[in-house]
Motif scaffolding. Sequence first.
Motif, PDB file in Angstrom:
ATOM      1  N   ARG A  13      46.253  46.328  40.537  1.00 22.65           N
ATOM      2  CA  ARG A  13      44.944  45.739  40.233  1.00 22.65           C
ATOM      3  C   ARG A  13      45.059  44.710  39.112  1.00 22.65           C
ATOM      4  N   ARG A  20      47.725  42.931  38.250  1.00 19.90           N
ATOM      5  CA  ARG A  20      48.419  41.752  38.730  1.00 19.90           C
ATOM      6  C   ARG A  20      47.473  40.866  39.554  1.00 19.90           C
ATOM      7  N   LYS A  21      46.640  41.509  40.335  1.00 21.45           N
ATOM      8  CA  LYS A  21      45.701  40.750  41.161  1.00 21.45           C
ATOM      9  C   LYS A  21      44.702  39.990  40.297  1.00 21.45           C
ATOM     10  N   GLU A  22      44.182  40.657  39.265  1.00 17.15           N
ATOM     11  CA  GLU A  22      43.210  40.014  38.390  1.00 17.15           C
ATOM     12  C   GLU A  22      43.864  38.932  37.530  1.00 17.15           C
TER      13      GLU A  22
END
Length: 242
Positions: free
Chosen positions: A236, A238-240
């Motif tokens: 999560r 890394r995605k943000e």
Amino acid sequence: MRNAIRSEVLRCVSGFSVLAVYLVAVLMPLFVLVSDGSRFDLAGVEPGSATVRLLEPLAWVAISAAFVGAYGVTRECYYTSIDRTLTAVGFARAFSAKLAAGVLVAVALSVCLFAVWTVGVTVLLGLDGMALVLTPDAWRIYAGALIGAVLGALIGGAIGWITRNYYVAAALVIVLPMAVEFALLRTAPDVAKFSPGLVLAALGVPGYQDALLGFVPALGLGVAWTFGLVAIAWLRGRKEAG
């Protein structure tokens, strides 16, 4: 990386707000101690067993450690400084450093609590005319609780990264174990023993009251909970971070 970890450790132990961490560290085992009044009934109990009975609440220090792990993340989110940290060192370094710092602080705090708690147990035993006797079972409580503190700090850090909210994280790592898991332990132990807080507590008091898991299954499930939550937090984050 070493400097990043050192910086995160300093953040974890600086400022007046850190007093909440120390308070939780003491209150969690104290809550367990007083929730079962029978622990103070030591009449006819030999010193070794009495010592173990009064040391058992230390197994729940893992929940305090989870709060320590979450605090290092959510404190920066609360003061809206997390973005500056991520910009300065990058997500990967910040993520790893905060988890590592949480573990270091949680272990140090747990060891200090063990010492203070042991002194308190010595005094209580003395009031009943007994001396502290550290049996192999007593040492297993210390060792298991310390393992639980390491895993608890990692779980708390992961929850901190997932929620990025001080109050939500505190509710999940403190209120949930105290209000829900403890209640389930009395009403539905076959379900409760698989919950994160009680799994970690079982490392210090395996098979507690025939309601918790044994050490080996508790360790396996505790590692699984830790790995799963840390993986979710990493993905999560890394995605943000893009």
